[in-house]
Scaffold this active site. Structure first.
Site, PDB file in Angstrom:
ATOM      1  N   LEU A 211       0.913  -1.253  -0.036  1.00  0.00           N
ATOM      2  CA  LEU A 211      -0.057  -0.045  -0.092  1.00  0.00           C
ATOM      3  C   LEU A 211       0.727   1.290  -0.071  1.00  0.00           C
ATOM      4  CD1 LEU A 211      -2.594  -0.922   2.552  1.00  0.00           C
ATOM      5  CD2 LEU A 211      -2.963  -0.612   0.236  1.00  0.00           C
ATOM      6  N   GLY A 212       1.911   1.182   0.784  1.00  0.00           N
ATOM      7  CA  GLY A 212       2.603   2.323   0.655  1.00  0.00           C
ATOM      8  C   GLY A 212       3.937   2.002   1.539  1.00  0.00           C
ATOM      9  N   LYS A 213       4.948   3.095   1.556  1.00  0.00           N
ATOM     10  CA  LYS A 213       5.997   2.864   2.274  1.00  0.00           C
ATOM     11  C   LYS A 213       6.614   4.149   2.758  1.00  0.00           C
ATOM     12  CE  LYS A 213       8.681   3.579  -2.080  1.00  0.00           C
ATOM     13  NZ  LYS A 213       9.671   3.088  -2.933  1.00  0.00           N
TER      14      LYS A 213
ATOM     15  N   GLY B 205       9.040   2.006   7.392  1.00  0.00           N
ATOM     16  CA  GLY B 205       8.465   0.801   7.044  1.00  0.00           C
ATOM     17  C   GLY B 205       7.732   0.677   5.640  1.00  0.00           C
ATOM     18  N   ILE B 206       7.197  -0.388   5.407  1.00  0.00           N
ATOM     19  CA  ILE B 206       6.488  -0.802   4.530  1.00  0.00           C
ATOM     20  C   ILE B 206       5.014  -1.168   4.767  1.00  0.00           C
ATOM     21  CG2 ILE B 206       6.116  -2.145   2.248  1.00  0.00           C
ATOM     22  CD1 ILE B 206       8.781  -2.410   2.050  1.00  0.00           C
ATOM     23  N   VAL B 207       4.039  -0.974   4.311  1.00  0.00           N
ATOM     24  CA  VAL B 207       2.643  -1.276   4.794  1.00  0.00           C
ATOM     25  C   VAL B 207       2.149  -2.034   3.539  1.00  0.00           C
ATOM     26  CG1 VAL B 207       0.535  -0.227   5.392  1.00  0.00           C
ATOM     27  CG2 VAL B 207       2.451   0.894   5.948  1.00  0.00           C
TER      28      VAL B 207
ATOM     29  N   LYS C 137       1.869  -3.381   8.687  1.00  0.00           N
ATOM     30  CA  LYS C 137       3.054  -2.368   8.644  1.00  0.00           C
ATOM     31  C   LYS C 137       4.361  -3.010   9.347  1.00  0.00           C
ATOM     32  CE  LYS C 137       4.936   2.271   9.990  1.00  0.00           C
ATOM     33  NZ  LYS C 137       4.249   3.680  10.717  1.00  0.00           N
TER      34      LYS C 137
ATOM     35  N   ASP D 161       3.280  15.185  13.224  1.00  0.00           N
ATOM     36  CA  ASP D 161       3.880  14.702  11.817  1.00  0.00           C
ATOM     37  C   ASP D 161       2.733  14.816  11.231  1.00  0.00           C
ATOM     38  OD1 ASP D 161       5.702  14.053  10.066  1.00  0.00           O
ATOM     39  OD2 ASP D 161       5.650  11.751  10.739  1.00  0.00           O
TER      40      ASP D 161
HETATM   41  N1  LIG Z   1      -3.875   1.409   8.029  1.00  0.00           N
HETATM   42  C1  LIG Z   1      -3.507   1.967   6.869  1.00  0.00           C
HETATM   43  N2  LIG Z   1      -4.517   1.484   5.900  1.00  0.00           N
HETATM   44  C2  LIG Z   1      -3.878   1.938   4.582  1.00  0.00           C
HETATM   45  N3  LIG Z   1      -2.942   2.307   4.262  1.00  0.00           N
HETATM   46  C3  LIG Z   1      -2.183   2.843   5.222  1.00  0.00           C
HETATM   47  C4  LIG Z   1      -2.227   2.372   6.655  1.00  0.00           C
HETATM   48  N4  LIG Z   1      -1.297   2.701   7.252  1.00  0.00           N
HETATM   49  C5  LIG Z   1      -0.481   3.539   6.174  1.00  0.00           C
HETATM   50  N5  LIG Z   1      -0.762   3.288   5.049  1.00  0.00           N
HETATM   51  C6  LIG Z   1      -0.280   3.715   4.072  1.00  0.00           C
HETATM   52  O1  LIG Z   1       1.327   3.547   4.112  1.00  0.00           O
HETATM   53  C7  LIG Z   1       1.740   4.801   4.248  1.00  0.00           C
HETATM   54  C8  LIG Z   1       2.995   4.875   5.180  1.00  0.00           C
HETATM   55  O2  LIG Z   1       2.649   4.588   6.369  1.00  0.00           O
HETATM   56  P1  LIG Z   1       2.851   5.330   7.874  1.00  0.00           P
HETATM   57  O3  LIG Z   1       2.989   6.655   7.614  1.00  0.00           O
HETATM   58  O4  LIG Z   1       2.483   4.961   8.915  1.00  0.00           O
HETATM   59  O5  LIG Z   1       4.710   4.804   7.589  1.00  0.00           O
HETATM   60  P2  LIG Z   1       6.139   5.552   7.970  1.00  0.00           P
HETATM   61  O6  LIG Z   1       7.069   4.665   7.530  1.00  0.00           O
HETATM   62  O7  LIG Z   1       5.995   6.020   9.587  1.00  0.00           O
HETATM   63  O8  LIG Z   1       6.016   6.869   7.094  1.00  0.00           O
HETATM   64  P3  LIG Z   1       6.509   8.187   7.360  1.00  0.00           P
HETATM   65  O9  LIG Z   1       7.553   8.305   6.347  1.00  0.00           O
HETATM   66  O10 LIG Z   1       5.432   9.390   6.973  1.00  0.00           O
HETATM   67  O11 LIG Z   1       7.110   8.297   8.563  1.00  0.00           O
HETATM   68  C9  LIG Z   1       0.758   5.776   4.614  1.00  0.00           C
HETATM   69  O12 LIG Z   1       1.075   7.239   4.070  1.00  0.00           O
HETATM   70  C10 LIG Z   1      -0.375   5.232   3.665  1.00  0.00           C
HETATM   71  O13 LIG Z   1      -0.384   5.625   2.376  1.00  0.00           O
END
Ligand SMILES: Nc1ncnc2c1ncn2[C@@H]1O[C@H](COP(=O)(O)OP(=O)(O)OP(=O)(O)O)[C@@H](O)[C@H]1O
Length: 576
Positions: A27-29, A33-35, A50, A145
């Site tokens: 879904l995203g990274k 981490g990776i989600v 995640k 954030d």
């Molecule tokens: N519960 C969720 N459901 C769907 N997509 C999600 C969810 N949580 C996170 N994502 C996707 O994953 C992306 C990254 O998640 P998150 O912000 O928690 O990661 P991070 O590594 O902490 O990111 P950042 O670089 O902002 O610190 C989000 O922008 C979103 O697109």
């Protein structure tokens, strides 16, 4: 192994996770981490997995991991804060998996998509953000954030704030003023369709902000308490003003502009708070004080957030808290009761000095992913008072009794928090079936890609606007039925070109892992403001310590963090 439990091959996801959650797509990274989207093999529930890589790599990262988990479990009752369902250790004891409720998209992807957010959606998004921030602030916690990619959305345009890695208690720092300002930046970005103040450097961004907001008074400037900062600001004020309305299109409604002006105010004392913003006409359609809860106690982490513990201490403390969950004691977050006279819809802690919450039930999954196995009391090393983690240190390839897995909290603290019990648009009870959902749309190949839509009630309430439903249907071959439950929304959108697409190859994510990890810092000196941090892919660039240091500052998103602003204002130009 039965077919049911055949693991999808995703190199970054360990077998004991794949056996419990069928990984569907990435879904995203983010920087940490990776989600992935996944399905709980036992319940069929769609979740987001995640994986935080090297979650305890150094003190800063360990603290971030600890905060994120502790605060998520504390605030996840709120309908506009993402719910943490489960926390699972990795076999290497370095990574950690957080299991969240699944959301369809994030605001960054939605805004990038263009014109999909109609006026009513923007109002609804802002309303929910104000609610979430009011709730956090009432517990004396700030998120730090906020940015569109941390604002998750579902197909009903329900907002959930995520990523609490930088969140902190206000007792520990004085940043209470910044968040409403950032909400103003997010509103501006929704109204404009791109960042309102896309600076090329910190100073350039502050210049842009200063040129667009009303000039601060001499007293406001003196309040910075930095001679150099004051002189920088004063010099900026000599530059030509570009009124906010000139940055935006003529079509922006007057009440949106008025709200923006109320949020983008230099002096925090004159700026709207999230609570005040809920009273603003821009969100009047949704405002309902009975559904806008506040905590009547301050949330304090169980370890002093001002003192950085060692990596081992954070990890052990976290595991200890997780074990408490398993043994049905709940994770404890210390609370400080506030004075009398709290709002009637305040949440009250069950005990005066300690609130026990747990995203995990006392039950621990067994090898079949069946959460029937009872948690065993853990042995504690009496000398160190730290649990020895006998039986939990190495998750077995299957979900073993010793695994640190916890299940969803069964009840919200207050009925007012149950998002399924009321329709925030009509303020009417909606039961357990969501209003008509709408198709997703997709930010193609955007790592944070996702989708959003309005819902039936939402479109009913604004007859003059083209609904998001109608817009989205332009990309569809068949008209979509209304009034269907949410689940069918998901099915119906599978062929929609706007829906988040599957990554071409799940295994290709490997390179992402290492790239991400490489960007995490360990004990580098405090960062200087460099362009690298402000690139469009700021999620990646602002990894590790620099990001923690920079807080929510991101020029791509037009947000700025007070600590860094203070640093900047106190530093000489050669430090920028
Ligand atoms: N519960 C969720 N459901 C769907 N997509 C999600 C969810 N949580 C996170 N994502 C996707 O994953 C992306 C990254 O998640 P998150 O912000 O928690 O990661 P991070 O590594 O902490 O990111 P950042 O670089 O902002 O610190 C989000 O922008 C979103 O697109």
């Amino acid at each position: 192994m039965s077919k049911k439990y055949e693991a999808t091959h995703v190199p970054e996801v360990e077998e004991h996770i794949s056996l419990k959650y069928e990984i569907k797509k990435r879904l995203g990274k983010g920087a940490y981490g990776i989600v992935w989207k996944a399905v709980d093999r036992q319940t069929g529930e769609i979740v987001a997995v995640k994986k935080i890589f090297d979650a305890f790599r150094n003190r800063t990262d360990a603290q971030r991991t600890f905060r994120e988990i502790m605060l998520l479990q504390e605030f996840g009752d709120h309908p506009n804060i993402v719910k943490l369902l489960n926390v699972i250790r990795a076999q290497n004891d370095k990574d950690i998996y957080l299991i969240f409720e699944y959301m369809d998209t994030d605001l960054h992807a939605v805004i990038k998509k263009g014109t999909l957010l109609k006026d009513i959606h923007k109002r609804y998004v802002m309303y929910q953000l104000f609610k979430a921030i009011k709730y956090l602030h009432s517990g004396n916690v700030i998120h730090r954030d906020q940015k569109p990619s941390n604002v998750l959305l579902d197909t009903d345009c329900v907002v959930k704030l995520c990523d609490f890695g930088l969140a902190r208690s206000l007792n520990q720092i004085q940043e209470d003023w910044i968040e409403p300002f950032i909400l103003g930046c997010i509103l501006g970005e929704m109204l404009l369709g791109k960042a309102l103040f896309p600076g090329t450097s910190t100073i350039n961004q502050i210049e842009k902000i200063m040129s667009a907001i009303p000039h601060p008074s001499p007293t406001d400037i003196l309040a910075i308490k930095s001679e150099y900062g004051s002189s920088v600001i004063q010099r900026m004020l000599l530059k030509p003003q570009v009124p906010l309305e000139d940055l935006l299109q003529l079509s922006v409604p007057p009440d949106a502009l008025d709200l923006l002006r109320g949020l983008l105010v230099f002096n925090p004392d004159k700026r709207l708070t999230a609570e005040q913003a809920l009273e603003h006409p821009y969100v009047a359609k949704f405002h309902n004080p009975a559904k806008e809860p506040a905590l009547n106690y301050d949330v304090v982490l169980p370890v002093d957030d001002d003192v950085q513990l060692s990596v081992v201490q954070y990890r052990n403390k976290l595991y200890e808290m997780m074990l408490e969950c398993r043994t049905n004691q709940g994770m404890a977050t210390l609370v400080q009761p506030k004075g009398e006279g709290s709002a009637s819809n305040s949440h009250k802690p069950s005990r005066k000095d300690r609130v026990e919450k747990c995203p995990v039930a006392a039950n621990v999954s067994d090898g079949d992913g069946d959460p029937e196995g009872q948690a065993k009391p853990e042995k504690t090393d009496e000398k160190t008072q730290e649990p020895s983690y006998v039986g939990v240190s190495k998750p077995a390839p299957v979900i073993a009794p010793g695994q640190l897995a916890v299940e969803r909290m069964s009840q919200p603290l207050s009925p007012a928090l149950g998002k399924l019990t009321y329709n925030p648009i009509t303020h009417a009870p909606s039961g357990f079936v969501r209003p008509a959902g709408l198709p997703h749309y997709y930010q193609s190949r955007n790592p944070t890609g996702s989708n959003c839509s309005g819902n039936g009630s939402l479109t009913e309430s604004v007859s003059t606007n083209t609904s998001m439903d109608q817009i989205l249907q332009r990309g569809r071959s068949a008209p979509m039925a209304h009034s269907r439950p949410f689940s069918s929304t998901l099915t119906l959108t599978q062929n929609n070109p706007l829906v988040r697409k599957e990554e071409p190859s799940l295994s290709s994510g490997l390179q992402v892992t290492s790239a991400r990890l490489n960007q995490r810092s360990n004990s580098r000196p405090p960062p200087r403001f460099s362009k690298k941090v402000f690139q469009n892919n700021s999620n990646v660039a602002a990894a590790g310590d620099p990001r923690a240091k920079l807080g929510s500052y991101s020029q791509a998103y037009g947000t700025i963090n007070k600590t860094e602003l203070d640093n900047l204002l106190q530093n000489r130009p050669h430090n920028q």
